[in-house]
Motif scaffolding. Structure first.
Motif, PDB file in Angstrom:
ATOM      1  N   ASN A  73       0.878  -1.168   0.000  1.00  0.00           N
ATOM      2  CA  ASN A  73       0.000   0.000   0.000  1.00  0.00           C
ATOM      3  C   ASN A  73       0.917   1.220   0.000  1.00  0.00           C
ATOM      4  O   ASN A  73       1.496   1.576   1.029  1.00  0.00           O
ATOM      5  CB  ASN A  73      -0.892  -0.031   1.247  1.00  0.00           C
ATOM      6  CG  ASN A  73      -1.827   1.153   1.336  1.00  0.00           C
ATOM      7  OD1 ASN A  73      -1.583   2.203   0.766  1.00  0.00           O
ATOM      8  ND2 ASN A  73      -2.902   0.981   2.086  1.00  0.00           N
ATOM      9  N   ASN A  75       0.422   4.385  -0.252  1.00  0.00           N
ATOM     10  CA  ASN A  75       0.004   5.486   0.615  1.00  0.00           C
ATOM     11  C   ASN A  75       0.435   5.223   2.061  1.00  0.00           C
ATOM     12  O   ASN A  75       0.991   6.098   2.729  1.00  0.00           O
ATOM     13  CB  ASN A  75      -1.515   5.675   0.528  1.00  0.00           C
ATOM     14  CG  ASN A  75      -1.954   7.021   1.058  1.00  0.00           C
ATOM     15  OD1 ASN A  75      -1.503   7.476   2.097  1.00  0.00           O
ATOM     16  ND2 ASN A  75      -2.860   7.674   0.347  1.00  0.00           N
ATOM     17  N   SER A  76       0.187   3.995   2.553  1.00  0.00           N
ATOM     18  CA  SER A  76       0.605   3.644   3.919  1.00  0.00           C
ATOM     19  C   SER A  76       2.126   3.693   4.051  1.00  0.00           C
ATOM     20  O   SER A  76       2.663   4.119   5.080  1.00  0.00           O
ATOM     21  CB  SER A  76       0.117   2.240   4.283  1.00  0.00           C
ATOM     22  OG  SER A  76      -1.275   2.238   4.446  1.00  0.00           O
ATOM     23  N   ARG A 579      -2.608   1.601  -6.922  1.00  0.00           N
ATOM     24  CA  ARG A 579      -3.434   2.206  -5.870  1.00  0.00           C
ATOM     25  C   ARG A 579      -4.480   1.230  -5.336  1.00  0.00           C
ATOM     26  O   ARG A 579      -5.164   1.521  -4.351  1.00  0.00           O
ATOM     27  CB  ARG A 579      -4.122   3.474  -6.395  1.00  0.00           C
ATOM     28  CG  ARG A 579      -3.206   4.693  -6.320  1.00  0.00           C
ATOM     29  CD  ARG A 579      -3.876   6.002  -6.694  1.00  0.00           C
ATOM     30  NE  ARG A 579      -5.238   6.078  -6.262  1.00  0.00           N
ATOM     31  CZ  ARG A 579      -6.275   6.365  -7.074  1.00  0.00           C
ATOM     32  NH1 ARG A 579      -6.069   6.582  -8.355  1.00  0.00           N
ATOM     33  NH2 ARG A 579      -7.493   6.429  -6.603  1.00  0.00           N
ATOM     34  N   GLU A 582      -4.543   0.499  -1.491  1.00  0.00           N
ATOM     35  CA  GLU A 582      -4.983   1.595  -0.621  1.00  0.00           C
ATOM     36  C   GLU A 582      -6.487   1.824  -0.736  1.00  0.00           C
ATOM     37  O   GLU A 582      -7.138   2.233   0.235  1.00  0.00           O
ATOM     38  CB  GLU A 582      -4.196   2.883  -0.879  1.00  0.00           C
ATOM     39  CG  GLU A 582      -4.342   3.512  -2.235  1.00  0.00           C
ATOM     40  CD  GLU A 582      -3.296   4.608  -2.480  1.00  0.00           C
ATOM     41  OE1 GLU A 582      -3.688   5.779  -2.541  1.00  0.00           O
ATOM     42  OE2 GLU A 582      -2.092   4.287  -2.618  1.00  0.00           O
ATOM     43  N   GLN A 585      -7.918  -0.811   1.550  1.00  0.00           N
ATOM     44  CA  GLN A 585      -7.700  -0.434   2.950  1.00  0.00           C
ATOM     45  C   GLN A 585      -8.728   0.606   3.397  1.00  0.00           C
ATOM     46  O   GLN A 585      -9.274   0.527   4.503  1.00  0.00           O
ATOM     47  CB  GLN A 585      -6.287   0.126   3.120  1.00  0.00           C
ATOM     48  CG  GLN A 585      -5.884   0.384   4.569  1.00  0.00           C
ATOM     49  CD  GLN A 585      -5.757  -0.895   5.378  1.00  0.00           C
ATOM     50  OE1 GLN A 585      -5.048  -1.807   4.972  1.00  0.00           O
ATOM     51  NE2 GLN A 585      -6.449  -0.971   6.499  1.00  0.00           N
ATOM     52  N   LYS A 586      -9.026   1.545   2.530  1.00  0.00           N
ATOM     53  CA  LYS A 586     -10.014   2.586   2.864  1.00  0.00           C
ATOM     54  C   LYS A 586     -11.396   1.967   3.077  1.00  0.00           C
ATOM     55  O   LYS A 586     -12.120   2.318   4.016  1.00  0.00           O
ATOM     56  CB  LYS A 586     -10.070   3.631   1.748  1.00  0.00           C
ATOM     57  CG  LYS A 586     -11.013   4.796   2.042  1.00  0.00           C
ATOM     58  CD  LYS A 586     -11.014   5.823   0.930  1.00  0.00           C
ATOM     59  CE  LYS A 586     -11.895   7.014   1.282  1.00  0.00           C
ATOM     60  NZ  LYS A 586     -13.295   6.683   1.536  1.00  0.00           N
TER      61      LYS A 586
END
Length: 659
Positions: A73, A75-76, A579, A582, A585-586
Motif C-alpha cells: 500500500n 500510501n501507507s 493504488r 490503498e 484499505q479505505k
C-alpha cells in the motif's frame, strides 16, 4: 515500517529508542513477534539499543519473508516515511497530523504530504509559536529517512510537500503483481468477522428492499475474505414469532393431512395474505392462532413440522435468488436464538438493568430515549430480545472481532441501542471489538419515490431479476452480438450483464444515500456502469490474444521484461494500478464500496488514455501484419485486467472473455 520501505538510519537518540521500543510492542501485539528479549543483563545503554535494533531487524526480516507476496500500500508506505520524518523533526509533538494523498495533477508529483499546515496550527495553539508551514515542510523534508520509493520531494505553495515516486520502484511492484497475482495488502493479525445481511422474512417474498442488503453484504464478505479474515456470513431470517401461529392454523384448515402429505403451497405470499385476512376478521381463528404459537414455542412435534414445511417453501424461493446473484450465506434465523433469550433477560435482571413498565420488562440505555423491551406484558419475547441474544452469541460464542450489520438506515436507532446495551452489560469493549451498522438508503423509482409496481405493490425481487435478463438480451441483440457469439457465449454475456449491472448500479452509489433504479442507465455502455467496465475488460483481455500472445508467454515476459514507464500515460496507468491496495484499505475502514467502483472506472478510463497514446501491437498499414509487439505494454494491459478481475470478484460481478 510495516511496508518495509524505510531503511532506518541508526543514531542513538532518545526519541529513536522510544520509536523502536514502540515498534517492537506494536509488532508483538500484531502477533508478528515472539517474546521480546530480556535486556536485564545489558547495563550499557548502547548495548541495549544495539540488541533491540538487531532483534527488531531480525524480526522484521522474518515478517517480511512471510509477506513478500503482499501488495504494498504505497500510501501507507509514504505515511510511515513521513510519520518518521515528522517524529524526527518534532519529537515532542504528540499525535501530529499525518496527511498523505495522491496528487490530483502530475505537476504536483505523484503524492502530497499536507501535514505542515496542521502542525503550524498546533504549534500556534499549544506553544504560541508562529512558524510558517513552508518552514515546517522544509524541516520535515530534511528528516525523511532513506527509503526505496521516493525519487525526490519538492516544497510547493504555502507548505505542500510534493512527492515523486521512483520509476524502478513502481516497475518492481508491477512486476511483482504480474508474477504473484493480485495479493491482499498486509493488514496484520487475522480476525474473525461476522456479517449479518439479506435477512428476509419467512412466508414473505424477497422484494426490492432486500436487494441492497444482499448485494452490499455479499461484497463486504468477499472483501474481508480476500484480505484473509475468517468470515461468517449470517442470514438473520425472520423465522419465529406470532405470525407463525396464523400460518400454521391456516395450514391445518387448508391442508389437514399436512403431516403425511407435503402440502402443495405454490404461492406462499398469497397463503400469507389469506391467513392474515382471517386473523384480522375471524375471532375464533385468531384465538386458535395464538394457541398455535404457544404449542410451537413449546416444541410440539406436529407444530414444529408445520413450521418447517412453511420455512422450506420460503427457503426454496430465497435460494433461487441467491443462485442468480451468486450469494453464499448461512441461515441463522431468530429461532436459533430462542432458547438463549431467557438467559439474556436473567443477565440484565441480575445486573440491575431491568425496569418494569406497564407489565413490560424494559432496559433503558444511557443516551437513548426509547428503552429496549425484552419481555412483553404477555410474557413473550421481542425483536429487542432476539437481537440482544444474537449480539451476545456473535461476540461470546463466535468470538467475533468485527461484527457488521448490513441493515437499512431505518433500523439505525434500534441497532445503536442494542449495541450500546451490549457495551453497558460488558459483552464487548468498542476499543477492542468493532461492532458496526452498515446502513443503506432505499431504492427509488425513476419518479424519485419508493420503487413500486404500476399497481402500487412492492416489486418482487425475482421479477426484477427476470426483467434484467430480458433487457440485457435485448441490448446484446441491438448491438448484434447474437451474430458473432455462440449461443453459450451469448447466454454467459446475458447473465454477466444483467446481474452485473444490477449489482454495480447499487454498489456504485454511496450506500448511505437513496438511489434511483433505472434499467436504461445501468445497461448503458457509456459512463460509470458495469456494461462499460465489462466491455472494457473483454477488450483489454483481447489485446494479447489478437497478437497471438498466450498466458505462458505473458508469464515468461513478466519474469524477464522490465516494465518501461517512460511515456506519461504508461506512468499514469502504472501508478493507478498500484493504488488498488490503498482503495481496499479505505473500504475496510469505512465500508463504502462505491470507492472500489469509482476506482475501477478510473482504472478503465486511464487504460483507454494509455491505449490511445501507446502502441501495444504495431501493424503494417498495408497488410495488417503484426510487425512489432511491445511486450512491456502488453504486461501493463495484463496488470490492468488482473486488477479489474479481482475488483469484479469483490463486487460479485462475473466478467466474460467475449461480449
Amino acid at each position: 515500517s510495516r511496508n518495509y520501505c524505510v531503511t532506518t538510519q541508526f543514531s542513538f537518540q532518545e526519541n529513536e529508542i522510544k520509536l523502536l521500543t514502540a515498534e517492537i510492542e506494536r509488532l508483538k501485539n500484531l502477533g508478528c513477534l515472539g517474546v521480546s528479549p530480556s535486556l536485564e543483563g545489558l547495563r550499557d545503554e548502547n548495548a541495549k539499543l544495539k540488541y533491540r535494533l538487531n532483534f527488531l531487524k531480525k524480526s522484521l526480516q522474518e515478517e517480511r519473508s512471510k509477506s513478500t507476496k503482499s501488495m504494498i500500500n504505497i500510501n501507507s508506505c509514504l505515511q510511515d516515511i513521513f510519520g518518521a520524518a515528522i517524529q524526527a523533526a518534532y519529537p515532542d509533538l504528540e499525535n501530529p497530523p499525518l496527511v498523505v494523498t495522491p496528487s490530483q495533477q502530475p505537476k504536483f508529483g505523484d503524492y502530497q504530504c499536507n501535514s505542515a499546515m496542521g502542525i503550524s496550527q498546533i504549534l500556534l495553539k499549544t506553544r504560541e509559536q508562529k512558524v510558517i508551514p513552508r518552514e515546517i515542510a522544509e524541516k520535515i523534508a530534511k528528516n525523511i529517512p532513506a527509503n526505496e520509493c521516493i525519487e525526490k520531494v519538492e516544497i510547493a505553495g504555502p507548505g505542500f510537500i510534493n512527492v515523486h515516486l521512483r520509476k524502478d520502484f513502481v516497475s518492481k511492484q508491477l512486476s511483482s503483481l504480474l508474477i504473484n497475482g493480485v495479493q491482499p495488502p498486509a493488514i496484520g493479525k487475522r480476525k474473525k468477522v461476522v456479517v449479518d445481511f439479506s435477512s428476509p422474512n419467512i412466508a414473505k417474498e424477497m422484494h426490492v428492499g432486500h436487494l441492497r442488503s444482499t448485494i452490499i453484504g455479499e461484497s463486504m464478505c468477499r472483501l474481508f475474505e480476500f484480505v484473509g479474515y475468517d468470515v461468517l456470513r449470517l442470514n438473520h431470517l425472520g423465522d419465529w414469532g406470532t405470525q407463525f401461529g396464523m400460518l400454521i392454523a391456516h395450514l391445518q384448515d387448508k391442508f389437514p393431512d399436512y403431516l403425511t402429505v407435503s402440502p402443495p403451497i405454490g404461492d406462499l405470499q398469497a397463503f400469507y395474505k389469506e391467513s392474515k385476512q382471517r386473523f384480522d376478521t375471524e375471532e375464533e381463528f385468531k384465538k386458535r392462532a395464538y394457541q398455535c404459537v404457544v404449542l410451537l414455542q413449546s416444541k410440539n412435534p406436529d407444530f414444529i413440522k408445520a413450521w418447517n414445511l412453511i420455512c422450506d417453501v420460503s427457503r426454496r424461493e430465497f435460494q433461487k435468488i441467491y443462485n442468480c446473484l451468486d450469494i453464499t450465506i448461512i441461515e441463522r434465523g431468530e429461532s436459533f436464538y430462542h432458547e438463549m433469550m431467557k438467559d439474556i433477560v436473567k443477565e440484565f435482571e441480575d445486573k440491575g438493568f431491568v425496569q418494569v413498565d406497564d407489565g413490560r420488562k424494559v432496559v433503558f440505555v444511557p443516551g437513548f430515549p426509547v428503552p429496549l423491551t425484552i419481555v412483553k406484558s404477555d410474557g413473550g419475547y421481542t425483536y429487542d430480545t432476539s437481537d440482544l441474544a444474537a449480539l451476545k452469541h456473535r461476540l461470546c460464542e463466535e468470538k467475533g472481532d468485527i461484527l457488521i450489520y448490513v441493515v437499512d438506515s431505518g433500523q439505525s436507532v434500534h441497532l445503536q441501542t442494542v449495541f450500546a446495551a451490549g457495551q453497558m452489560i460488558g459483552w464487548y469493549d468498542p476499543k477492542v471489538t468493532r461492532v458496526a451498522h452498515a446502513a443503506f438508503g432505499v431504492v427509488l423509482g425513476e419518479d424519485k419515490k419508493k420503487f413500486k409496481t404500476r399497481s402500487g405493490d412492492t416489486v418482487r425481487l425475482i421479477d426484477l431479476l427476470e426483467e434484467g435478463l430480458k433487457r440485457a438480451m435485448d441490448k446484446l441483440k441491438d448491438k448484434e452480438r447474437d451474430k458473432v457469439l455462440t449461443p453459450e457465449e451469448l447466454k454467459a454475456a446475458q447473465t454477466s450483464v444483467a446481474f452485473g449491472c444490477i449489482k454495480y448500479a447499487d454498489l456504485s452509489h454511496n450506500r448511505l444515500n437513496d438511489y434511483v433504479f433505472s434499467f436504461d442507465k445501468m445497461l448503458d455502455d457509456r459512463g460509470n456502469t458495469a456494461a462499460y467496465l465489462l466491455y472494457a475488460f473483454t477488450r483489454i483481455r483481447a489485446i494479447a490474444r489478437l497478437a497471438n500472445i498466450d498466458e505462458q508467454m505473458l508469464r515468461k515476459a513478466a519474469r524477464e521484461e522490465v516494465l518501461v514507464l517512460d511515456h506519461e500515460k504508461e506512468w499514469k496507468l502504472g501508478k493507478c494500478i498500484l493504488r488498488f491496495p490503498e482503495i481496499l484499505q479505505k473500504i475496510l475502514e469505512d465500508l463504502l464500496l462505491h470507492t472500489l467502483c469509482d476506482y475501477l472506472y478510473e482504472l478503465a478510463t486511464t487504460f483507454t488514455e494509455f491505449y490511445d497514446s501507446c502502441y501495444c501491437v504495431e501493424k503494417d498499414r498495408q497488410t495488417g501484419q503484426i510487425v512489432k509487439v511491445n511486450m512491456w505494454r502488453l504486461l501493463l494491459c495484463e496488470a490492468t485486467a488482473t486488477v479489474m478481475a479481482k475488483g469484479f470478484d469483490i463486487l460479485g460481478i462475473k466478467p466474460v472473455q467475449r461480449m
